[in-house]
Design an enzyme around this catalytic site. Sequence first.
Site, mmCIF file in Angstrom:
data_model
loop_
_atom_site.group_PDB
_atom_site.id
_atom_site.type_symbol
_atom_site.label_atom_id
_atom_site.label_comp_id
_atom_site.label_asym_id
_atom_site.label_seq_id
_atom_site.Cartn_x
_atom_site.Cartn_y
_atom_site.Cartn_z
ATOM 1 N N ARG A 57 0.843 -1.209 0.000
ATOM 2 C CA ARG A 57 0.000 0.000 0.000
ATOM 3 C C ARG A 57 0.875 1.256 0.000
ATOM 4 O O ARG A 57 0.471 2.320 -0.432
ATOM 5 C CB ARG A 57 -0.982 0.011 1.190
ATOM 6 C CG ARG A 57 -1.779 1.297 1.319
ATOM 7 C CD ARG A 57 -3.107 1.154 2.049
ATOM 8 N NE ARG A 57 -3.028 0.388 3.260
ATOM 9 C CZ ARG A 57 -2.404 0.799 4.366
ATOM 10 N NH1 ARG A 57 -1.819 1.977 4.408
ATOM 11 N NH2 ARG A 57 -2.377 0.027 5.429
ATOM 12 N N TYR A 109 -16.699 17.676 -16.077
ATOM 13 C CA TYR A 109 -17.030 16.262 -15.838
ATOM 14 C C TYR A 109 -18.012 16.141 -14.676
ATOM 15 O O TYR A 109 -17.737 16.622 -13.570
ATOM 16 C CB TYR A 109 -15.735 15.483 -15.552
ATOM 17 C CG TYR A 109 -15.969 14.016 -15.252
ATOM 18 C CD1 TYR A 109 -16.424 13.139 -16.230
ATOM 19 C CD2 TYR A 109 -15.743 13.519 -13.974
ATOM 20 C CE1 TYR A 109 -16.652 11.807 -15.943
ATOM 21 C CE2 TYR A 109 -15.961 12.176 -13.688
ATOM 22 C CZ TYR A 109 -16.414 11.334 -14.677
ATOM 23 O OH TYR A 109 -16.635 10.014 -14.384
ATOM 24 N N ASP A 182 -7.471 19.091 -14.548
ATOM 25 C CA ASP A 182 -7.821 17.764 -15.046
ATOM 26 C C ASP A 182 -7.630 17.831 -16.564
ATOM 27 O O ASP A 182 -8.397 18.490 -17.265
ATOM 28 C CB ASP A 182 -9.270 17.445 -14.673
ATOM 29 C CG ASP A 182 -9.740 16.076 -15.173
ATOM 30 O OD1 ASP A 182 -9.085 15.524 -16.077
ATOM 31 O OD2 ASP A 182 -10.760 15.573 -14.667
ATOM 32 N N LYS A 207 -9.057 6.479 -19.037
ATOM 33 C CA LYS A 207 -9.350 6.988 -20.367
ATOM 34 C C LYS A 207 -8.140 6.752 -21.290
ATOM 35 O O LYS A 207 -7.680 5.646 -21.386
ATOM 36 C CB LYS A 207 -9.750 8.452 -20.263
ATOM 37 C CG LYS A 207 -10.800 8.722 -19.158
ATOM 38 C CD LYS A 207 -12.138 8.050 -19.402
ATOM 39 C CE LYS A 207 -13.061 8.052 -18.195
ATOM 40 N NZ LYS A 207 -13.318 9.356 -17.609
HETATM 41 C C1 LIG Z 1 -13.633 9.771 -16.369
HETATM 42 C C2 LIG Z 1 -13.197 11.082 -15.886
HETATM 43 C C3 LIG Z 1 -12.906 11.297 -14.530
HETATM 44 C C4 LIG Z 1 -13.102 10.235 -13.471
HETATM 45 O O1 LIG Z 1 -12.272 9.141 -13.663
HETATM 46 P P1 LIG Z 1 -12.639 7.628 -13.249
HETATM 47 O O2 LIG Z 1 -11.422 6.882 -13.639
HETATM 48 O O3 LIG Z 1 -13.880 7.244 -13.994
HETATM 49 O O4 LIG Z 1 -12.866 7.624 -11.770
HETATM 50 C C5 LIG Z 1 -12.475 12.557 -14.162
HETATM 51 N N1 LIG Z 1 -12.316 13.547 -15.060
HETATM 52 C C6 LIG Z 1 -12.593 13.365 -16.372
HETATM 53 C C7 LIG Z 1 -12.413 14.507 -17.329
HETATM 54 C C8 LIG Z 1 -13.040 12.142 -16.834
HETATM 55 O O5 LIG Z 1 -13.317 11.970 -18.125
#
Ligand SMILES: *Cc1c(COP(=O)(O)O)cnc(C)c1O
Length: 387
Positions: A57, A109, A182, A207
Amino acid sequence: MAQDTRNSRLHPETLLAHGGGGFDPATGAVTPPVPTATTFVRDEAYELISPSHLYSRDDNTLFRKTEDLIATLENGQESRLFASGMAAVAAVARIVKPGGTILLQSGIYWGTTLFLRKHCERNGIALVESDAADLQSFADDITVSQPDLVWIEVPSNPYLKVADIRGISEHCKPVGAVLAVDATAATPLVLKPLDLGADLVMHSATKALNGHSDLLGGVVTTRDKDSDAWTFIREERKLAGAVMGSFEAWLLLRGLRTLGLRVERMNANALALAEFLETHPKIEKVLYPGLASHKAHTLAAGQMSGGYGSLMSILVKGSKEEALKAVGDLNVFQRATSLGGVESLVEHRYTIEGEESGIPGNMLRLSVGIEHLGDLKADLDQALAEI
Ligand SMILES: *Cc1c(COP(=O)(O)O)cnc(C)c1O
Protein backbone atom coordinates in the site's frame (compact mmCIF):
# COMPACT_ATOMS: atom_id res chain seq x y z
CA MET A 1 22.04 -0.83 -18.02
CA ALA A 2 18.43 -0.02 -17.31
CA GLN A 3 17.90 3.46 -18.48
CA ASP A 4 17.02 6.23 -16.06
CA THR A 5 13.99 7.75 -17.75
CA ARG A 6 13.95 10.77 -15.44
CA ASN A 7 17.15 12.12 -16.95
CA SER A 8 16.49 10.94 -20.42
CA ARG A 9 16.54 13.23 -23.42
CA LEU A 10 14.55 10.74 -25.48
CA HIS A 11 11.21 11.83 -26.89
CA PRO A 12 8.02 10.91 -25.00
CA GLU A 13 6.96 8.42 -27.70
CA THR A 14 10.23 6.52 -27.26
CA LEU A 15 10.03 6.51 -23.46
CA LEU A 16 6.45 5.27 -23.73
CA ALA A 17 7.30 2.52 -26.23
CA HIS A 18 9.99 1.26 -23.86
CA GLY A 19 7.54 1.22 -20.96
CA GLY A 20 9.47 3.86 -19.11
CA GLY A 21 12.96 2.57 -18.76
CA GLY A 22 14.35 -0.38 -20.65
CA PHE A 23 14.86 -3.93 -19.49
CA ASP A 24 15.16 -5.40 -16.02
CA PRO A 25 18.92 -5.42 -15.23
CA ALA A 26 18.58 -8.59 -13.13
CA THR A 27 16.95 -10.77 -15.76
CA GLY A 28 17.06 -8.87 -19.05
CA ALA A 29 13.26 -9.06 -19.25
CA VAL A 30 11.92 -6.52 -21.74
CA THR A 31 8.65 -6.13 -19.87
CA PRO A 32 8.16 -6.02 -16.10
CA PRO A 33 6.50 -8.81 -14.10
CA VAL A 34 3.32 -8.18 -12.10
CA PRO A 35 4.47 -7.73 -8.50
CA THR A 36 2.01 -9.76 -6.46
CA ALA A 37 3.58 -9.67 -2.98
CA THR A 38 1.79 -7.41 -0.51
CA THR A 39 4.51 -7.68 2.14
CA PHE A 40 8.29 -7.99 2.28
CA VAL A 41 10.54 -9.74 4.78
CA ARG A 42 13.16 -8.38 7.15
CA ASP A 43 16.48 -10.01 7.95
CA GLU A 44 17.72 -11.36 11.33
CA ALA A 45 18.70 -7.83 12.43
CA TYR A 46 15.16 -6.74 11.54
CA GLU A 47 16.33 -4.62 8.60
CA LEU A 48 14.28 -4.63 5.43
CA ILE A 49 15.98 -6.76 2.79
CA SER A 50 15.19 -4.02 0.26
CA PRO A 51 14.68 -0.60 1.86
CA SER A 52 12.05 0.45 -0.68
CA HIS A 53 10.01 -2.71 -0.18
CA LEU A 54 7.91 -2.79 2.98
CA TYR A 55 4.20 -3.12 2.20
CA SER A 56 2.49 -2.67 -1.13
CA ARG A 57 0.00 0.00 0.00
CA ASP A 58 3.03 2.25 0.57
CA ASP A 59 4.87 1.54 -2.61
CA ASN A 60 5.37 -1.00 -5.34
CA THR A 61 8.04 -1.30 -8.03
CA LEU A 62 5.51 -1.20 -10.83
CA PHE A 63 3.70 1.87 -9.48
CA ARG A 64 7.06 3.59 -9.21
CA LYS A 65 8.03 2.76 -12.78
CA THR A 66 4.68 3.91 -14.14
CA GLU A 67 4.62 7.02 -11.97
CA ASP A 68 8.13 8.02 -13.04
CA LEU A 69 7.15 7.64 -16.69
CA ILE A 70 4.04 9.82 -16.26
CA ALA A 71 5.96 12.44 -14.24
CA THR A 72 8.49 12.65 -17.09
CA LEU A 73 5.72 13.08 -19.68
CA GLU A 74 4.17 15.89 -17.61
CA ASN A 75 7.49 17.65 -16.92
CA GLY A 76 6.58 17.17 -13.26
CA GLN A 77 8.61 16.13 -10.23
CA GLU A 78 6.50 13.24 -8.93
CA SER A 79 3.31 11.34 -9.73
CA ARG A 80 1.03 9.09 -7.72
CA LEU A 81 -1.32 6.48 -9.13
CA PHE A 82 -4.78 6.02 -7.64
CA ALA A 83 -7.45 3.35 -7.85
CA SER A 84 -9.59 5.53 -10.12
CA GLY A 85 -9.74 9.03 -11.52
CA MET A 86 -12.26 9.95 -8.83
CA ALA A 87 -9.96 8.64 -6.06
CA ALA A 88 -7.35 11.05 -7.45
CA VAL A 89 -9.88 13.92 -7.52
CA ALA A 90 -10.87 13.12 -3.92
CA ALA A 91 -7.25 13.07 -2.71
CA VAL A 92 -6.67 16.51 -4.23
CA ALA A 93 -9.97 17.87 -2.84
CA ARG A 94 -8.97 16.78 0.66
CA ILE A 95 -6.10 19.28 0.72
CA VAL A 96 -8.84 21.82 1.56
CA LYS A 97 -9.89 21.76 5.20
CA PRO A 98 -13.31 22.67 6.70
CA GLY A 99 -13.80 26.43 6.50
CA GLY A 100 -11.79 26.59 3.27
CA THR A 101 -12.96 27.38 -0.26
CA ILE A 102 -12.82 25.54 -3.58
CA LEU A 103 -13.35 27.36 -6.89
CA LEU A 104 -14.62 24.89 -9.46
CA GLN A 105 -14.99 25.38 -13.19
CA SER A 106 -18.69 25.01 -14.04
CA GLY A 107 -19.93 22.62 -16.72
CA ILE A 108 -17.14 20.04 -16.40
CA TYR A 109 -17.03 16.26 -15.84
CA TRP A 110 -20.24 15.48 -14.00
CA GLY A 111 -18.62 13.06 -11.54
CA THR A 112 -16.19 15.72 -10.32
CA THR A 113 -18.97 18.30 -10.00
CA LEU A 114 -21.27 15.95 -8.07
CA PHE A 115 -18.48 14.73 -5.80
CA LEU A 116 -17.24 18.23 -4.97
CA ARG A 117 -20.77 19.51 -4.28
CA LYS A 118 -21.41 16.71 -1.79
CA HIS A 119 -17.91 16.72 -0.33
CA CYS A 120 -17.96 20.49 0.28
CA GLU A 121 -21.45 20.43 1.79
CA ARG A 122 -20.56 17.57 4.16
CA ASN A 123 -17.29 19.14 5.25
CA GLY A 124 -18.17 22.81 5.65
CA ILE A 125 -16.13 23.88 2.64
CA ALA A 126 -17.39 26.77 0.50
CA LEU A 127 -17.79 25.81 -3.17
CA VAL A 128 -17.91 28.44 -5.90
CA GLU A 129 -18.75 27.30 -9.44
CA SER A 130 -17.81 29.58 -12.30
CA ASP A 131 -17.06 29.53 -16.04
CA ALA A 132 -13.29 29.27 -16.33
CA ALA A 133 -13.36 29.92 -20.09
CA ASP A 134 -14.14 33.56 -19.28
CA LEU A 135 -10.73 34.55 -17.90
CA GLN A 136 -11.73 37.97 -16.60
CA SER A 137 -14.76 36.84 -14.60
CA PHE A 138 -12.92 33.73 -13.36
CA ALA A 139 -9.99 35.91 -12.24
CA ASP A 140 -12.47 38.13 -10.37
CA ASP A 141 -13.89 35.02 -8.65
CA ILE A 142 -10.37 34.04 -7.58
CA THR A 143 -9.72 37.48 -6.12
CA VAL A 144 -13.08 37.70 -4.36
CA SER A 145 -13.42 34.14 -3.03
CA GLN A 146 -9.70 33.62 -2.19
CA PRO A 147 -9.93 29.88 -2.81
CA ASP A 148 -7.54 27.30 -1.35
CA LEU A 149 -7.97 25.14 -4.45
CA VAL A 150 -8.94 26.01 -8.03
CA TRP A 151 -10.09 23.05 -10.14
CA ILE A 152 -10.32 23.36 -13.91
CA GLU A 153 -10.65 20.87 -16.75
CA VAL A 154 -8.91 21.47 -20.09
CA PRO A 155 -10.53 20.87 -22.51
CA SER A 156 -13.78 20.53 -20.56
CA ASN A 157 -16.12 17.61 -20.86
CA PRO A 158 -18.66 17.76 -22.54
CA TYR A 159 -18.56 21.40 -23.72
CA LEU A 160 -14.91 21.37 -24.91
CA LYS A 161 -14.29 24.78 -23.38
CA VAL A 162 -10.68 25.84 -23.14
CA ALA A 163 -9.51 27.69 -20.05
CA ASP A 164 -6.35 29.81 -20.16
CA ILE A 165 -4.10 27.86 -17.78
CA ARG A 166 -1.31 30.41 -17.68
CA GLY A 167 -3.72 33.31 -17.23
CA ILE A 168 -5.54 31.55 -14.39
CA SER A 169 -2.30 30.47 -12.71
CA GLU A 170 -1.17 34.09 -12.58
CA HIS A 171 -4.29 34.97 -10.58
CA CYS A 172 -3.92 31.95 -8.28
CA LYS A 173 -0.42 32.81 -7.11
CA PRO A 174 -1.18 36.10 -5.28
CA VAL A 175 -3.97 34.46 -3.23
CA GLY A 176 -1.98 31.27 -2.58
CA ALA A 177 -4.50 29.03 -4.35
CA VAL A 178 -3.38 25.61 -5.57
CA LEU A 179 -4.25 25.27 -9.27
CA ALA A 180 -5.20 21.73 -10.30
CA VAL A 181 -5.94 20.85 -13.94
CA ASP A 182 -7.82 17.76 -15.05
CA ALA A 183 -6.25 17.22 -18.48
CA THR A 184 -7.84 13.81 -19.12
CA ALA A 185 -9.38 14.84 -22.45
CA ALA A 186 -6.04 16.16 -23.75
CA THR A 187 -3.42 13.59 -22.59
CA PRO A 188 0.09 14.66 -21.48
CA LEU A 189 1.31 14.32 -25.07
CA VAL A 190 -0.60 17.38 -26.23
CA LEU A 191 -1.07 19.45 -23.07
CA LYS A 192 1.39 20.01 -20.21
CA PRO A 193 -0.43 22.14 -17.61
CA LEU A 194 2.57 22.19 -15.24
CA ASP A 195 4.60 24.04 -17.91
CA LEU A 196 1.80 26.62 -18.02
CA GLY A 197 1.88 27.34 -14.29
CA ALA A 198 -0.49 24.72 -12.82
CA ASP A 199 0.57 23.16 -9.51
CA LEU A 200 -1.05 19.78 -10.07
CA VAL A 201 -2.23 17.87 -13.12
CA MET A 202 -4.67 14.99 -12.86
CA HIS A 203 -5.77 12.34 -15.34
CA SER A 204 -8.33 9.61 -15.26
CA ALA A 205 -5.98 6.83 -16.41
CA THR A 206 -9.16 4.89 -17.21
CA LYS A 207 -9.35 6.99 -20.37
CA ALA A 208 -6.62 7.59 -22.99
CA LEU A 209 -3.58 6.82 -20.79
CA ASN A 210 -4.62 3.18 -20.68
CA GLY A 211 -6.72 3.48 -23.81
CA HIS A 212 -8.31 0.03 -23.89
CA SER A 213 -11.37 0.51 -21.67
CA ASP A 214 -10.25 -2.32 -19.39
CA LEU A 215 -9.10 -0.74 -16.14
CA LEU A 216 -9.96 2.03 -13.68
CA GLY A 217 -7.17 4.32 -12.59
CA GLY A 218 -6.17 7.87 -11.80
CA VAL A 219 -2.94 9.79 -11.54
CA VAL A 220 -1.87 13.12 -10.06
CA THR A 221 1.47 14.79 -10.87
CA THR A 222 3.06 17.73 -9.09
CA ARG A 223 5.27 20.57 -10.25
CA ASP A 224 6.85 20.81 -6.77
CA LYS A 225 7.33 17.67 -4.71
CA ASP A 226 8.08 19.66 -1.56
CA SER A 227 4.85 21.69 -1.64
CA ASP A 228 2.35 21.32 1.21
CA ALA A 229 -0.31 20.13 -1.20
CA TRP A 230 1.90 17.36 -2.55
CA THR A 231 3.14 16.28 0.88
CA PHE A 232 -0.52 15.86 1.86
CA ILE A 233 -1.56 14.04 -1.34
CA ARG A 234 1.37 11.62 -1.15
CA GLU A 235 0.58 10.78 2.46
CA GLU A 236 -3.16 10.59 1.74
CA ARG A 237 -2.61 8.03 -1.04
CA LYS A 238 -0.82 5.75 1.40
CA LEU A 239 -2.97 6.36 4.49
CA ALA A 240 -6.41 6.49 2.84
CA GLY A 241 -5.30 3.56 0.70
CA ALA A 242 -6.95 4.29 -2.67
CA VAL A 243 -4.07 2.53 -4.40
CA MET A 244 -4.13 0.97 -7.83
CA GLY A 245 -3.95 -2.82 -8.00
CA SER A 246 -0.76 -4.36 -9.37
CA PHE A 247 -2.54 -6.01 -12.28
CA GLU A 248 -4.08 -2.67 -13.23
CA ALA A 249 -0.69 -0.94 -13.00
CA TRP A 250 0.75 -3.60 -15.28
CA LEU A 251 -2.07 -3.16 -17.80
CA LEU A 252 -1.69 0.61 -17.60
CA LEU A 253 2.03 0.45 -18.33
CA ARG A 254 1.32 -1.85 -21.27
CA GLY A 255 -1.35 0.53 -22.54
CA LEU A 256 1.03 3.47 -22.21
CA ARG A 257 3.49 1.81 -24.59
CA THR A 258 1.22 2.68 -27.50
CA LEU A 259 -0.01 6.06 -26.22
CA GLY A 260 2.02 7.96 -28.81
CA LEU A 261 0.50 6.08 -31.74
CA ARG A 262 -3.00 6.05 -30.33
CA VAL A 263 -3.07 9.77 -29.58
CA GLU A 264 -1.74 10.61 -33.03
CA ARG A 265 -4.42 8.54 -34.75
CA MET A 266 -7.28 9.52 -32.45
CA ASN A 267 -6.52 13.23 -32.71
CA ALA A 268 -6.18 13.07 -36.51
CA ASN A 269 -9.47 11.14 -36.78
CA ALA A 270 -11.18 13.61 -34.43
CA LEU A 271 -10.06 16.67 -36.35
CA ALA A 272 -11.09 15.17 -39.69
CA LEU A 273 -14.50 14.18 -38.30
CA ALA A 274 -15.02 17.61 -36.72
CA GLU A 275 -14.33 19.25 -40.09
CA PHE A 276 -16.64 16.80 -41.85
CA LEU A 277 -19.46 17.32 -39.35
CA GLU A 278 -19.13 21.09 -39.28
CA THR A 279 -20.36 21.35 -42.86
CA HIS A 280 -22.90 18.52 -42.56
CA PRO A 281 -26.47 19.65 -43.29
CA LYS A 282 -27.90 17.78 -40.26
CA ILE A 283 -25.47 19.35 -37.78
CA GLU A 284 -26.13 22.63 -36.01
CA LYS A 285 -22.78 22.98 -34.28
CA VAL A 286 -19.55 21.09 -33.56
CA LEU A 287 -17.68 21.79 -30.33
CA TYR A 288 -14.02 20.92 -30.89
CA PRO A 289 -11.04 23.17 -30.06
CA GLY A 290 -9.18 22.09 -33.22
CA LEU A 291 -11.73 23.89 -35.41
CA ALA A 292 -10.87 27.44 -36.43
CA SER A 293 -14.50 28.29 -35.63
CA HIS A 294 -14.04 27.32 -31.94
CA LYS A 295 -14.23 30.34 -29.65
CA ALA A 296 -10.88 29.54 -28.03
CA HIS A 297 -9.10 27.99 -31.02
CA THR A 298 -6.16 30.39 -30.85
CA LEU A 299 -5.74 29.82 -27.13
CA ALA A 300 -5.99 26.04 -27.62
CA ALA A 301 -3.42 26.18 -30.43
CA GLY A 302 -1.03 28.04 -28.14
CA GLN A 303 -1.51 25.71 -25.16
CA MET A 304 -1.63 22.37 -26.95
CA SER A 305 0.78 20.82 -29.38
CA GLY A 306 0.32 17.80 -31.61
CA GLY A 307 -3.46 17.80 -31.68
CA TYR A 308 -6.59 18.81 -29.85
CA GLY A 309 -7.71 15.55 -28.28
CA SER A 310 -10.22 12.91 -29.29
CA LEU A 311 -13.29 14.28 -27.54
CA MET A 312 -15.94 16.43 -29.21
CA SER A 313 -19.59 17.27 -28.85
CA ILE A 314 -22.04 17.85 -31.66
CA LEU A 315 -25.45 19.49 -31.68
CA VAL A 316 -27.71 17.83 -34.21
CA LYS A 317 -30.38 19.86 -35.97
CA GLY A 318 -33.56 19.11 -34.09
CA SER A 319 -34.39 18.11 -30.56
CA LYS A 320 -33.68 15.33 -28.09
CA GLU A 321 -35.72 12.92 -30.25
CA GLU A 322 -33.60 13.52 -33.37
CA ALA A 323 -30.40 13.14 -31.34
CA LEU A 324 -31.61 9.85 -29.85
CA LYS A 325 -32.74 8.65 -33.28
CA ALA A 326 -29.27 9.35 -34.73
CA VAL A 327 -27.52 7.71 -31.81
CA GLY A 328 -29.71 4.63 -32.15
CA ASP A 329 -28.71 4.24 -35.81
CA LEU A 330 -24.95 4.29 -35.21
CA ASN A 331 -23.19 0.97 -35.71
CA VAL A 332 -19.44 1.63 -35.48
CA PHE A 333 -19.69 4.20 -32.67
CA GLN A 334 -20.69 2.21 -29.58
CA ARG A 335 -23.34 3.69 -27.30
CA ALA A 336 -21.45 3.89 -24.01
CA THR A 337 -20.08 6.38 -21.55
CA SER A 338 -16.33 7.05 -21.09
CA LEU A 339 -13.71 8.28 -23.54
CA GLY A 340 -10.14 7.87 -24.74
CA GLY A 341 -10.39 4.20 -25.73
CA VAL A 342 -9.32 2.71 -29.06
CA GLU A 343 -13.00 2.20 -29.92
CA SER A 344 -15.21 5.18 -30.75
CA LEU A 345 -18.03 5.86 -28.31
CA VAL A 346 -21.08 8.09 -28.41
CA GLU A 347 -23.10 9.39 -25.51
CA HIS A 348 -26.33 11.33 -25.02
CA ARG A 349 -25.32 13.21 -21.86
CA TYR A 350 -28.80 14.72 -21.35
CA THR A 351 -30.17 11.23 -20.65
CA ILE A 352 -27.48 10.73 -17.99
CA GLU A 353 -27.43 14.14 -16.32
CA GLY A 354 -31.09 15.17 -16.71
CA GLU A 355 -32.76 18.48 -17.40
CA GLU A 356 -31.37 20.41 -14.40
CA SER A 357 -27.81 19.92 -15.75
CA GLY A 358 -28.60 22.31 -18.60
CA ILE A 359 -27.14 19.88 -21.18
CA PRO A 360 -28.89 20.46 -24.51
CA GLY A 361 -31.12 17.53 -25.53
CA ASN A 362 -29.71 17.60 -29.07
CA MET A 363 -26.09 17.20 -27.91
CA LEU A 364 -24.08 14.04 -28.59
CA ARG A 365 -20.62 13.55 -27.16
CA LEU A 366 -18.20 11.61 -29.32
CA SER A 367 -15.01 9.93 -28.18
CA VAL A 368 -13.09 9.19 -31.35
CA GLY A 369 -11.03 6.02 -31.51
CA ILE A 370 -8.38 4.58 -33.83
CA GLU A 371 -10.68 2.97 -36.40
CA HIS A 372 -10.42 3.74 -40.12
CA LEU A 373 -11.63 7.30 -40.66
CA GLY A 374 -13.79 6.26 -43.62
CA ASP A 375 -15.80 3.85 -41.45
CA LEU A 376 -16.39 6.49 -38.77
CA LYS A 377 -17.48 9.09 -41.32
CA ALA A 378 -19.78 6.69 -43.14
CA ASP A 379 -21.33 5.59 -39.84
CA LEU A 380 -22.15 9.15 -38.78
CA ASP A 381 -23.34 10.05 -42.26
CA GLN A 382 -25.83 7.18 -42.50
CA ALA A 383 -27.14 7.78 -38.97
CA LEU A 384 -27.62 11.50 -39.58
CA ALA A 385 -29.37 10.79 -42.91
CA GLU A 386 -32.16 9.10 -40.91
CA ILE A 387 -33.18 12.21 -38.96
C1 LIG B 1 -13.63 9.77 -16.37
C2 LIG B 1 -13.20 11.08 -15.89
C3 LIG B 1 -12.91 11.30 -14.53
C4 LIG B 1 -13.10 10.24 -13.47
O1 LIG B 1 -12.27 9.14 -13.66
P1 LIG B 1 -12.64 7.63 -13.25
O2 LIG B 1 -11.42 6.88 -13.64
O3 LIG B 1 -13.88 7.24 -13.99
O4 LIG B 1 -12.87 7.62 -11.77
C5 LIG B 1 -12.48 12.56 -14.16
N1 LIG B 1 -12.32 13.55 -15.06
C6 LIG B 1 -12.59 13.37 -16.37
C7 LIG B 1 -12.41 14.51 -17.33
C8 LIG B 1 -13.04 12.14 -16.83
O5 LIG B 1 -13.32 11.97 -18.13
